[in-house]
Design an enzyme around this catalytic site. Structure first.
Site, PDB file in Angstrom:
ATOM      1  CG  PHE A  31      -1.063   8.628  -4.822  1.00 21.18           C
ATOM      2  CD1 PHE A  31      -0.381   7.514  -5.079  1.00 21.18           C
ATOM      3  CD2 PHE A  31      -1.756   9.410  -5.899  1.00 21.18           C
ATOM      4  CE1 PHE A  31       0.047   7.028  -6.355  1.00 21.18           C
ATOM      5  CE2 PHE A  31      -1.443   8.848  -7.376  1.00 21.18           C
ATOM      6  CZ  PHE A  31      -0.585   7.751  -7.382  1.00 21.18           C
TER       7      PHE A  31
ATOM      8  CG  ASP B  73     -22.098   3.783  -0.080  1.00 17.48           C
ATOM      9  OD1 ASP B  73     -20.739   4.036  -0.032  1.00 17.48           O
ATOM     10  OD2 ASP B  73     -22.312   2.602   0.309  1.00 17.48           O
TER      11      ASP B  73
ATOM     12  CB  ALA C  65      12.245   0.358  13.378  1.00 13.95           C
TER      13      ALA C  65
ATOM     14  CB  CYS D  97      -3.622   0.812   1.451  1.00 12.86           C
ATOM     15  SG  CYS D  97      -5.063   1.861   1.193  1.00 12.86           S
TER      16      CYS D  97
HETATM   17  P1  NAD Z   1     -14.597   1.778   1.964  1.00 10.95           P
HETATM   18  O1  NAD Z   1     -14.778   0.170   1.977  1.00 10.95           O
HETATM   19  O2  NAD Z   1     -14.193   2.599   2.859  1.00 10.95           O
HETATM   20  O3  NAD Z   1     -15.466   2.500   1.003  1.00 10.95           O
HETATM   21  C1  NAD Z   1     -16.231   1.751  -0.270  1.00 10.95           C
HETATM   22  C2  NAD Z   1     -17.753   2.323  -0.200  1.00 10.95           C
HETATM   23  O4  NAD Z   1     -18.117   1.632  -1.584  1.00 10.95           O
HETATM   24  C3  NAD Z   1     -18.501   1.569   0.762  1.00 10.95           C
HETATM   25  O5  NAD Z   1     -19.214   2.573   1.513  1.00 10.95           O
HETATM   26  C4  NAD Z   1     -19.173   0.693   0.069  1.00 10.95           C
HETATM   27  O6  NAD Z   1     -20.586   0.504   0.644  1.00 10.95           O
HETATM   28  C5  NAD Z   1     -19.498   1.072  -1.432  1.00 10.95           C
HETATM   29  N1  NAD Z   1     -19.808   0.567  -2.302  1.00 10.95           N
HETATM   30  C6  NAD Z   1     -19.583  -0.657  -2.707  1.00 10.95           C
HETATM   31  N2  NAD Z   1     -20.009  -1.294  -3.809  1.00 10.95           N
HETATM   32  C7  NAD Z   1     -21.152  -0.205  -4.370  1.00 10.95           C
HETATM   33  C8  NAD Z   1     -21.704  -0.140  -5.300  1.00 10.95           C
HETATM   34  N3  NAD Z   1     -21.800  -1.012  -6.475  1.00 10.95           N
HETATM   35  N4  NAD Z   1     -22.177   1.282  -5.373  1.00 10.95           N
HETATM   36  C9  NAD Z   1     -22.022   2.138  -4.678  1.00 10.95           C
HETATM   37  N5  NAD Z   1     -21.408   2.121  -3.480  1.00 10.95           N
HETATM   38  C10 NAD Z   1     -20.692   0.957  -3.331  1.00 10.95           C
HETATM   39  O7  NAD Z   1     -13.048   1.554   0.915  1.00 10.95           O
HETATM   40  P2  NAD Z   1     -12.033   2.875   0.766  1.00 10.95           P
HETATM   41  O8  NAD Z   1     -10.875   2.742   1.954  1.00 10.95           O
HETATM   42  O9  NAD Z   1     -12.546   4.061   0.500  1.00 10.95           O
HETATM   43  O10 NAD Z   1     -11.371   2.113  -0.469  1.00 10.95           O
HETATM   44  C11 NAD Z   1     -11.725   2.166  -1.845  1.00 10.95           C
HETATM   45  C12 NAD Z   1     -10.725   1.995  -2.870  1.00 10.95           C
HETATM   46  O11 NAD Z   1      -9.833   3.080  -2.703  1.00 10.95           O
HETATM   47  C13 NAD Z   1      -9.855   0.764  -2.770  1.00 10.95           C
HETATM   48  O12 NAD Z   1      -9.566   0.277  -4.106  1.00 10.95           O
HETATM   49  C14 NAD Z   1      -8.956   1.135  -1.935  1.00 10.95           C
HETATM   50  O13 NAD Z   1      -7.735   0.170  -2.329  1.00 10.95           O
HETATM   51  C15 NAD Z   1      -8.426   2.539  -2.484  1.00 10.95           C
HETATM   52  N6  NAD Z   1      -7.648   3.276  -1.541  1.00 10.95           N
HETATM   53  C16 NAD Z   1      -8.093   3.476  -0.185  1.00 10.95           C
HETATM   54  C17 NAD Z   1      -7.197   4.376   0.378  1.00 10.95           C
HETATM   55  C18 NAD Z   1      -7.353   4.524   1.848  1.00 10.95           C
HETATM   56  O14 NAD Z   1      -6.642   4.945   2.568  1.00 10.95           O
HETATM   57  N7  NAD Z   1      -8.551   3.957   2.460  1.00 10.95           N
HETATM   58  C19 NAD Z   1      -6.148   5.063  -0.310  1.00 10.95           C
HETATM   59  C20 NAD Z   1      -5.851   5.001  -1.489  1.00 10.95           C
HETATM   60  C21 NAD Z   1      -6.800   4.282  -2.239  1.00 10.95           C
END
Ligand code: NAD
Length: 437
Positions: free
Chosen positions: A153, A30, A253, A261
């Site tokens: 998912f 991260d 509902a 998301c």
């Molecule tokens: P998040 O914000 O919780 O986590 C993302 C992480 O990436 C952060 O900790 C950030 O510091 C880190 N980051 C950003 N740029 C970086 C880089 N250049 N190098 C290293 N780390 C970096 O986001 P999330 O909820 O985990 O979502 C991530 C992706 O997964 C999104 O595209 C989201 O749509 C998708 N997604 C999320 C969920 C969910 O329920 N949260 C479910 C399925 C898919």
């Protein structure tokens, strides 16, 4: 196998911990140093049931570690998962700057002869895989890699069981070598694997989330008809959902969908379809119904209280769903802020979300009283608004709740309580799409 996860948020951290749990060696990267420091010190920056034990167990077993260096992660891993944010832009299209940056960072540290599978786990528009591959090639002419799409998912609140027992694993790949490695990664999970081309895998994620959002808006539109006609949406949903072709899930509902998301993915799919010249206008209606849902609920509260200004209102729930601390795009937060904007005096309680709501600047603690218990929130309240269906709210001692409130008025935004019980306890009770008592 040796795996690297770039981005250690809700998706990256939970995926990393689950991959480690089945025996892989995982490096979670991260670029937020505070997050890496916390994780290295054994502190888990997000709340997700079962996650803390999982992380601690796998760190102790030396299968999971944390770093801020992509190079470190990449040197030690055959497969690199990208799990960085893909937030919406003002026009609804996806901001891909985080993904593009990671592609460049990978290109900068890939050494000649180091074949890697670059897996996109973030939710991205169709054709992003091609762009990631082009970018890596542009910045590193000698890079040896394949790009795979592997949409995630998981549902927040049950992310660990979802990842350990997925309904399906989608692998979008154009390379047999990459597909074989991906199958090895997922082999221990014993889940059905669907191999597709990269574009189809990317599209599956947006199409799936949009369909689930559509189901929610569908039942909310039915709820409005139920309210106008005296029918009960819970019975209607049972009657529809018992049809195996439809299913009962996502026919609840309520105040509409929120979270990090669904709103962004529906917006993104609308934008993608427009860019491709095939506008998906049905989804515009899905969004419209969803937005309307909260306004209809607030109208109901206003009808009962007349003027909201200076009224003491208790809100139970701030997170976008139970069993998470995630308050991003939460309808409950919108509700609180809209009540405050109308001059109401809001007391709010949430089991896990209050701290992040303040930390992320989504709620102004000078304007909203955040309480330590649900009972504290209802003291002298003229109405109790249930915004998130945490199980603990169903188990409150409602005779005490009633005693503490100024007026026993309950607006159940998630149809959590039993209308008959609430009536017997002496509450005036409003649900969504059900007759009021
Ligand atoms: P998040 O914000 O919780 O986590 C993302 C992480 O990436 C952060 O900790 C950030 O510091 C880190 N980051 C950003 N740029 C970086 C880089 N250049 N190098 C290293 N780390 C970096 O986001 P999330 O909820 O985990 O979502 C991530 C992706 O997964 C999104 O595209 C989201 O749509 C998708 N997604 C999320 C969920 C969910 O329920 N949260 C479910 C399925 C898919």
């Amino acid at each position: 196998m040796d795996l690297c996860i770039i981005g250690s948020g809700y998706v990256g951290l939970v995926s990393g911990a689950c991959f480690a749990e089945v025996g892989h060696h995982v490096v979670c990267v991260d670029n937020d140093q505070r997050k890496v420091d916390a994780l290295q010190a054994g502190k888990i920056p997000i709340y997700e049931p079962g996650l803390e034990e999982l992380v601690h167990r796998n760190v102790a077993a030396k299968r999971l570690r944390f770093t801020n260096s992509i190079e470190d992660g990449l040197d030690h891993s055959q497969v690199l998962f990208i799990a960085v944010p893909t937030p919406p832009q003002a026009d609804g299209s996806v901001d891909l700057t985080y993904i593009e940056r990671v592609a460049r960072e990978i290109a900068a540290v890939l050494k000649p002869g180091q074949y890697r599978v670059v897996v996109d786990k973030s939710t991205v528009p169709v054709k992003t895989g091609e762009k990631v591959a082009d970018t890596i090639k542009r910045y590193n002419k000698n890079a040896e890699f394949d790009v795979v799409s592997n949409p995630e998912f998981l549902r927040e609140g049950c992310a660990v069981p979802d990842l350990m027992n997925p309904d399906r694993v989608v692998i979008g790949s154009a390379s047999q070598r990459a597909t074989d490695l991906m199958k090895q990664v997922y082999e221990p999970f014993r889940a059905p694997i669907l191999v597709t081309d990269v574009n189809s895998a990317e599209l599956i994620k947006h199409a799936a989330n949009s369909f689930l959002s559509l189901k929610i808006s569908y039942i909310n539109a039915v709820a409005a008809i139920c309210e106008a006609s005296g029918a009960d949406v819970e019975m209607v949903a049972d009657g529809i959902g018992m049809d195996k072709r439809i299913g009962r899930n996502f026919l609840n509902a309520g105040l509409g969908y929120g979270g990090s998301c669904f709103p962004k993915d529906v917006k993104a799919f609308i934008a993608i379809s427009r860019q491709l010249g095939t506008p998906f206008t049905l989804l515009e209606e899905v969004e419209r119904i969803n937005t309307q849902q909260l306004s209809r609920y607030i109208d109901k509260v206003r009808d009962a209280l007349w003027v909201l200004k200076d009224k003491k209102i208790a809100v139970w729930g701030l997170t976008f769903k139970p069993d998470t601390d995630d308050v991003r795009n939460s309808v409950a937060i919108d509700l609180v802020n809209r009540l405050v904007a109308e001059g109401a005096q809001v007391s709010a309680y949430d089991p896990k979300g209050a701290e992040k709501a303040v930390e992320w600047g989504l709620i102004d603690p000078a304007k909203v009283k955040l309480t330590a218990t649900p009972l504290e929130a209802v003291v002298d309240a003229e109405a109790l608004l249930l915004a998130t269906e945490w199980p603990e709210f169903a188990n409150q001692d409602f005779s005490q709740v009633k005693e503490k409130m100024h007026t026993p008025l309950v607006f159940d935004g998630r149809n959590l309580f039993n209308p008959e019980t609430m009536k017997d306890l002496g509450f005036t009770y409003y649900a969504v799409g059900r007759p009021s008592h």
